[in-house]
Design a protein around this motif. Structure first.
Motif, PDB file in Angstrom:
ATOM      1  N   GLN A 157       6.154   9.266  -5.189  1.00  0.00           N
ATOM      2  CA  GLN A 157       4.732   8.977  -5.181  1.00  0.00           C
ATOM      3  C   GLN A 157       4.404   8.074  -3.997  1.00  0.00           C
ATOM      4  O   GLN A 157       5.087   7.087  -3.748  1.00  0.00           O
ATOM      5  N   GLU A 161      -0.911   6.069  -3.533  1.00  0.00           N
ATOM      6  CA  GLU A 161      -1.046   6.381  -4.956  1.00  0.00           C
ATOM      7  C   GLU A 161      -0.620   5.191  -5.799  1.00  0.00           C
ATOM      8  O   GLU A 161      -1.250   4.881  -6.818  1.00  0.00           O
ATOM      9  N   ARG A 162       0.446   4.518  -5.391  1.00  0.00           N
ATOM     10  CA  ARG A 162       0.922   3.371  -6.157  1.00  0.00           C
ATOM     11  C   ARG A 162      -0.104   2.252  -6.155  1.00  0.00           C
ATOM     12  O   ARG A 162      -0.366   1.629  -7.177  1.00  0.00           O
TER      13      ARG A 162
END
Length: 221
Positions: A157, A161-162
């Motif tokens: 990811q 996104e994190r």
């Protein structure tokens, strides 16, 4: 005609410096940015000099993958006196964190089988924990593959996104969840979860499933 004497050329580059440059490129640009030409540029060197150390991009990727896995604590004494599931949890978490430190570089492991010394050592540690707990070889092999794929999938990811998942700016997503239906609305307050929390929860489920598998095998035996 007398041939001109060849000069000594560029001095060799330590492999650690090459891998440091490769990881820098991966951290900044992801897997697609990694090439021998780009590594040579970062090192102010030439691709011909790099070819003294690696035969091409595929060989460089193999070295980089093993370098990342080398960030996992693979010392035997770390896992020798703890329960099998704690050993698997520690190894998987350390592997996930090692990959996560390099952003999208985990994508290099998709379709790749790490064959370097650190990759082999990681497998040996996992198998030692599983086989020491009495799991049969086939179950050990399947469990090892499942844990590896789980770690790589979470680590892939993207950093963006994190940040979005782990930030407090998820009110829009939660509002959309509440509007989707009563079931989703009932769990909206628990969403989204930080990535590390989701990883730990899912890993615990995998290990509980393995423990249940062992119990069934013991009963069948």
């Amino acid at each position: 005609m007398t041939a001109k004497r060849q000069g000594p050329g560029r001095p060799p580059i330590p492999t650690d410096r090459i891998l440091d440059a490769a990881l820098q490129i991966l951290d900044e640009g992801g897997p697609d940015a990694l090439s021998l030409r780009e590594v040579a540029r970062v090192l102010s060197s030439s691709t011909s000099t790099l070819y003294r150390h690696v035969s091409g991009r595929a060989a460089l990727v193999d070295l980089v993958i093993d370098r990342m896995i080398g960030e996992v604590d693979l010392r035997e004494e770390t896992y020798s006196d703890i329960a099998w599931d704690d050993a698997c949890r520690a190894l998987a978490t350390s592997f996930f964190e090692a990959l996560s430190r390099h952003g999208a570089a985990a994508g290099l492991l998709v379709g790749s089988i790490p064959m370097g010394p650190n990759g082999m050592a990681l497998r040996e540690r996992l198998l030692d924990a599983l086989m020491g707990a009495g799991f049969p070889p086939e179950t050990c092999a399947r469990a090892m593959a499942s844990l590896a794929h789980y770690c790589v999938g979470f680590a892939m990811q993207s950093p963006a996104e994190r940040e979005e998942r782990d930030s407090s700016g998820a009110s829009g997503a939660l509002a959309a969840t509440r509007a989707a239906g009563p079931r989703l609305a009932s769990v909206a307050e628990y969403l989204p979860r930080p990535l590390h929390d989701e990883f730990a929860f899912g890993l615990d489920m995998l290990l509980r499933g393995l423990a249940a598998t062992r119990q069934h095998q013991d009963l069948d035996g």
